[in-house]
Design an enzyme around this catalytic site. Structure first.
Site, short mmCIF file in Angstrom:
data_model
loop_
_atom_site.label_atom_id
_atom_site.label_comp_id
_atom_site.label_asym_id
_atom_site.label_seq_id
_atom_site.Cartn_x
_atom_site.Cartn_y
_atom_site.Cartn_z
N GLU A 1 0.82 -1.22 0.00
CA GLU A 1 0.00 0.00 0.00
C GLU A 1 0.86 1.27 0.00
O GLU A 1 0.79 2.09 0.93
CB GLU A 1 -0.98 -0.01 1.18
CG GLU A 1 -2.02 -1.10 1.07
CD GLU A 1 -3.11 -1.04 2.15
OE1 GLU A 1 -2.91 -0.35 3.16
OE2 GLU A 1 -4.16 -1.70 1.96
N GLU B 1 -6.65 -7.93 -0.80
CA GLU B 1 -7.07 -7.84 0.60
C GLU B 1 -8.53 -7.45 0.69
O GLU B 1 -9.03 -6.66 -0.11
CB GLU B 1 -6.29 -6.74 1.35
CG GLU B 1 -4.87 -7.04 1.67
CD GLU B 1 -4.24 -5.91 2.50
OE1 GLU B 1 -4.97 -5.18 3.20
OE2 GLU B 1 -3.01 -5.77 2.44
#
Ligand SMILES: [Zn+2]
Length: 676
Positions: A152, A309
């Site tokens: 991320e 995710e």
């Protein structure tokens, strides 16, 4: 390239952080993961501190043991992270240059994550070196499915290293300081730069002030372009090493959909498959999640697509972290598959005991056993995915409709001083996407560089910035019979945020067949109305946010404003252009008008919905080798009566349907229909 070389089913798993637990727990974890049908784990996401405890010392013993443990589970694949999302504490102590400076101008200390300056030579050197050591040590693992670089990527840095790199980036772009002064319009407020070294990062110490305003839009836009490129360079530095040593292993990182700081359309070009993290709010419309899936998938231009995710149950960072209700995890997992994903992956396998993710959901809860609702739901989905096998893997969605999303336009409209601070680019784009998605029209999210040949319909709301060549590209598209829909706050500026002097909407003026003389910003809660006297859109429909005062130059007036000093002037126009047409919304339309408009325009373009439109029922179609799979998802909280329009068989239940058969689809339930 297939996602993991030779996958035989939807990959099912996610982040596993056993280094947070004593080793005796690991064996129990393996029993539980097997029980849940897990067949891929993402390892090593935050392990740099453990792998490199000091500058010249590496220790892979714990990671060796973890890999040995998970590899002993038959069929378990590994998505191996490079672990570079948090630099080790020794590095911050020894080389403070790796620490970021935030937009307020404060030098950060060690802590949090994604805390490394993207232009720090020390960070670049040691992150690439760690990737090299991992590739050399683990690159030959048979169950290595993919490399997961960092985690991320996010935010921005305003340190001196970045400032120097920004000047170099600008030199490459503008060549001479004179060209930069012209592009940046620096004669405004005496900003003329004499030397490249005069240029500083546009932080709250210089051009910008909270909440995200700036005195020099193009400088701030250029800084965001530069920062996104800088973080991408970090990714590429690691990817280059991994590709050199393990060219057979796909490389990716996890993106975050409408994330402000990163132009993912550039990133997608460098990823072997697109991966993203999906954390919708519990009250988010399902079509908003659908748009995010389409946006992320679109960044890959046809590459394989992975849900990297999602939470099995609950998040930890929202003010109110409600549980996913029974069936919702399954429903949203199938939504990812419906939009092209070949994986269903979670954060995370076992719930943390301490720090800020201790209340983030996991498959294995703090109680440590399988007798929980979340585990049962996870295991049930695991069994279902096993049954589905590889039937729709690597299939693609095909769309005749597209919606444009462009990060430069987001940055430019958000940073703009005027006409309204209520402009929220992703939400404006979503309004238009929503109207198509609610009709179950297969819709791609595209960028300005996407070829338009395969589309019949293109929505480009708030196309404020028109980049070089894009107006001509749309003209070619419309001349060839395409329908183009745009409107308020479009055609205003060039790629340098210099406003058109050709009359708004600038380069789009002849295409739209109109001139926008002025634009009125409406106060919150205030609205005007579109008044349409006849035809399929007839009625009075709310118009808010911005009202363009339009002077037609060949366009036909479809709607007029109801009130204010511009009452009776055009509010919605249609212009025939070549073999196609252009629609221009002078103001922001409400959802009802947009729904009707989508129905009208799809009819005119002969774009059929994938499945008959029905409130709360989403449908998409994946196609592989001529074989069609239609996913039907009930997002309603109640059973919904649907009509199956074609002969098909549900792959989940083996139930066959005949054309026009009625079916009561339970709340949150799903059909995966094999149509051929
Ligand atoms: Zn920096």
């Amino acid at each position: 390239m297939n996602l993991a070389g030779k996958i035989s089913k939807v990959l099912y798993g996610g982040d596993y952080n056993p280094e947070q637990w004593p080793r005796e727990v690991w064996q129990e974890d393996m029993r539980l993961l097997r029980l849940a049908g897990i067949d891929i784990v993402t390892l090593n996401v935050f392990s740099w501190a453990a792998l490199q405890p000091s500058e010249n010392e590496y220790d892979f013993s714990t990671l060796d043991a973890i890999i040995e443990t998970v590899s002993a589970v038959e069929g378990m694949k590994i998505c191996l992270a490079t672990g570079t999302a948090t630099h080790p504490a020794w590095m911050a102590r020894k080389y403070p240059e790796v620490l970021r400076v935030n937009i307020e101008g404060n030098k950060r200390k060690f802590g949090a994550r994604q805390n490394s300056c993207p232009n720090s030579p020390v960070y670049r050197k040691y992150s690439a070196l760690l990737a090299r050591k991992l590739a050399e040590r683990y690159g030959k693992l048979e169950n290595l499915a993919a490399w997961h670089i960092s985690n991320e990527y996010c935010s921005a840095c305003y340190c001196e290293n970045c400032e120097k790199a920004f000047r170099k980036w600008l030199m490459q772009k503008y060549k001479t300081i004179e060209a930069l002064n012209a592009a940046w319009n620096t004669s405004f407020w005496g900003h003329t730069y004499y030397d490249w070294d005069d240029i500083v990062a546009p932080s709250f110490l210089s051009e910008e002030w909270p909440p995200g305003r700036t005195s020099c839009q193009i400088q701030s836009i250029d800084y965001r372009r530069f920062n996104s490129d800088s973080l991408l360079d970090c990714y590429l530095a690691e990817a280059g090493v991994l590709k050199e040593i393990t060219p057979h292993v796909p490389v990716t990182t996890n993106m975050m959909a409408t994330y402000w700081e990163l132009d993912y359309r550039k990133w997608g070009k460098h990823m072997d498959f697109i991966a993203w993290d999906n954390y919708p709010a519990m009250d988010a419309p399902y079509t908003r999640t659908a748009m995010n899936h389409a946006l992320m998938r679109g960044c890959g231009g046809g590459k394989p697509f992975a849900l990297m995710e999602q939470t099995p149950s609950v998040t930890n960072w929202r003010p109110y972290n409600s549980l996913k209700r029974p069936g919702i995890m399954r429903l949203w997992s199938y939504q990812a598959l419906a939009h092209g994903s070949d994986t269903v992956m979670f954060f995370q396998m076992r719930r943390s005991r301490g720090c800020c993710e201790k209340f983030h959901g996991a498959i294995i809860d703090h109680c440590g056993h399988e007798n929980t609702r979340v585990f049962r739901e996870t295991a049930a989905l695991g069994a279902e995915l096993k049954k589905l096998g590889d039937v729709f893997l690597d299939s693609r969605l095909e769309s005749k409709a597209a919606v444009l999303f462009d990060w430069d336009n987001w940055w430019a409209t958000h940073l703009s001083a005027g006409p309204t601070s209520d402009m929220n680019y992703p939400e404006e784009v979503f309004r238009f996407y929503n109207a198509l998605a609610r009709r179950n029209v297969s819709t791609d999210m595209v960028g300005v560089d996407t070829p338009l040949d395969s589309y019949k319909l293109l929505f480009a709301p708030v196309l404020y910035m028109v980049k070089p060549g894009f107006a001509d590209k749309i003209k070619t598209f419309v001349r060839g019979g395409g329908v183009f829909v745009t409107g308020y706050f479009s055609g205003m500026a060039d790629q340098n945020d210099l406003v058109t002097t050709e009359g708004y909407p600038g380069e789009l003026r002849s295409l739209c067949g109109l001139w926008v003389e002025e634009t009125d910003a409406l106060l919150p809660g205030n609205y005007n109305n579109f008044v349409i006297k006849e035809g399929p859109l007839a009625g009075t429909w709310k118009a808010d946010l911005l009202c363009d005062i339009i002077r037609p130059e060949g366009a036909e007036t479809i709607a007029r404003y109801e009130s204010d000093f511009y009452a009776g002037t055009p509010a919605l126009c249609r212009n025939n252009y070549g073999g196609g047409a252009v629609w221009y919304f002078g103001a922001r339309p409400d959802a009802v008008l947009l729904d009707r408009f989508a129905a009208l325009i799809c009819g005119e373009c002969n774009i059929e919905p994938v499945f008959p439109p029905h409130d709360g029922i989403e449908a998409t179609r994946r196609i592989k080798d001529g074989r069609e799979f239609v996913f039907v998802l009930n997002h309603n909280t109640v059973e919904s009566q649907i009509t199956i329009p074609f002969a098909c068989r549900d792959l989940l239940t083996d139930k066959s349907f005949s054309p026009s058969e009625r079916y009561a689809l339970p709340a949150a339930d799903v059909l995966v229909l094999d149509v051929t």
